[in-house]
Design an enzyme around this catalytic site. Structure first.
Site, short mmCIF file in Angstrom:
data_model
loop_
_atom_site.label_atom_id
_atom_site.label_comp_id
_atom_site.label_asym_id
_atom_site.label_seq_id
_atom_site.Cartn_x
_atom_site.Cartn_y
_atom_site.Cartn_z
N ASP A 1 -20.64 16.76 -30.64
CA ASP A 1 -21.45 15.90 -29.78
C ASP A 1 -20.70 14.59 -29.55
O ASP A 1 -20.19 13.99 -30.50
CB ASP A 1 -22.81 15.63 -30.43
N ASN B 1 -22.16 6.02 -20.22
CA ASN B 1 -22.70 6.08 -18.86
C ASN B 1 -23.24 4.72 -18.42
O ASN B 1 -23.02 4.29 -17.28
CB ASN B 1 -23.82 7.13 -18.78
N HIS C 1 -21.74 6.66 -14.39
CA HIS C 1 -21.82 8.11 -14.56
C HIS C 1 -20.53 8.82 -14.14
O HIS C 1 -20.20 9.89 -14.65
CB HIS C 1 -23.01 8.66 -13.77
N ASP D 1 -18.65 11.49 -16.39
CA ASP D 1 -18.23 12.84 -15.97
C ASP D 1 -16.75 13.06 -16.31
O ASP D 1 -16.36 14.15 -16.75
CB ASP D 1 -18.44 13.01 -14.46
N GLU E 1 -23.89 16.42 -23.53
CA GLU E 1 -22.60 16.07 -24.14
C GLU E 1 -22.34 16.87 -25.41
O GLU E 1 -21.54 16.46 -26.25
CB GLU E 1 -22.58 14.56 -24.46
#
Length: 335
Positions: A208, A216, A221, A225, A251
């Site tokens: 994770d 973010n 964002h 990504d 994630e």
């Protein structure tokens, strides 16, 4: 039952024979629903693939049948004409034999024989011309038939490739290109079935990305990504070809390690963690700090896929609770 779902079906069947509490019954019900949904989805995908394949194949087979019928008709016509020629020839020879035995007039006999021979020669010439025409048409039809067979073969290969691509796309995460949750469900079931059959070692890692929401919120964002894509690339680069990695959701990523015992699995998780931490993630020229936490578990003889995932997930939770950026094996202390 699709082969990838058979291990889950067997787990459910065994669980149905054991007493359980309300929590166990709820878990069993969730597994049953998952099994039914996946079975239905698998059947629908296969049905759609087969319908498309059969539709294309039937069209080509109709064309082949037409060409074969035309070739057969030409061949039958040529055979009928050959039979007619043989009958006419036999009739002419019978007339010659009859006239030869009944007349003493040599001039009349020579004239009759000449006329019959000229008639036979003309008929045979016409028959040869007709036969050549039939042969050419038959060769043309057979050539067309051969081309259609080749085209059908090529289209079948193309269709099969297109179906394979469609199936592969359905198993990939569109953002990162990693395998998705559906692919994980299938591959994990296969790996567990293989492990039960062949023995050996099988381990799982759940990774994770730490503080991903903060990434973010701080960098946007788009940067998030990019981090997801780069993490996938780094994980794939560090893993063996026999290993499997999927984006489980958000994630979170799942890695299946075939042949890895406890120590080896923990070492691999540590290598992944160090690789991610040392990678130069950047956004608009600014470095983005990225670390991961990992939970690790190794399959034991009494395990199911679900129990191992629960242990792995619990180890991941412990890694985060102990400060993140670390790997914990479900049967060991923090690394």
């Amino acid at each position: 039952m699709p082969a990838p779902l058979e291990p889950l079906a067997q787990d459910i069947e065994r669980a149905l024979g054991r007493p359980t509490d309300e929590t166990g019954r709820q878990k069993l019900a969730a597994q049953l629903i998952h099994l039914l949904v996946e079975s239905k989805a698998h059947a629908q995908r296969r049905q759609a693939e087969l319908q498309e394949f059969l539709k294309a194949t039937v069209g080509r087979l109709v064309q082949l049948e037409t060409a074969l019928n035309e070739a057969h008709s030409l061949n039958r016509q040529a055979g009928a004409e050959a039979l007619q020629t043989r009958q006419i020839t036999e009739a002419q020879f019978l007339q010659l034999r009859s006239v030869s035995s009944e007349t003493d007039d040599l001039d009349r006999l020579k004239s009759f024989i000449g006329e019959r021979l000229d008639h036979l020669q003309d008929h045979l010439r016409q028959q040869d011309q007709a036969g050549d025409g039939h042969q050419r048409r038959l060769e043309d039809h057979l050539g067309q038939l051969s081309q259609q067979v080749a085209q059908l073969s090529a289209e079948t290969i193309t269709l099969r490739s297109r179906l394979d691509v469609t199936t592969e796309e359905a198993l990939r995460d569109p953002l990162t290109g990693a395998y998705n949750r559906l692919a994980y469900d299938r591959r994990a079931a296969l790996e567990v079935a293989r492990w039960r059959s062949d023995g050996g070692n099988l381990s799982m890692i759940v990774c994770d990305i730490d503080h991903f929401k903060r990434i973010n919120d701080t960098f946007g964002h788009t940067a998030g990504d990019k981090v997801l894509k780069e993490v996938v690339r780094l994980l794939q680069d560090q893993l063996r070809s026999s290993d499997f990695v999927a984006r489980y959701g958000g994630e979170e990523f799942v890695v299946i390690l075939n042949g890895a015992a406890e120590d080896a699995a923990l070492q691999i998780a540590e290598k992944l963690r160090r690789t991610i931490k040392s990678a130069p993630f950047r956004s608009r020229g600014e470095r983005v700090p990225v670390t991961i936490s990992c939970g690790v578990a190794t399959f034991n003889s009494e395990d199911t896929l679900e129990t191992v995932f629960e242990r792995t997930d619990a180890a991941l939770y412990a890694a985060k609770a102990q400060g993140r950026d670390r790997c914990i094996h479900s049967g060991k202390k923090a690394a």
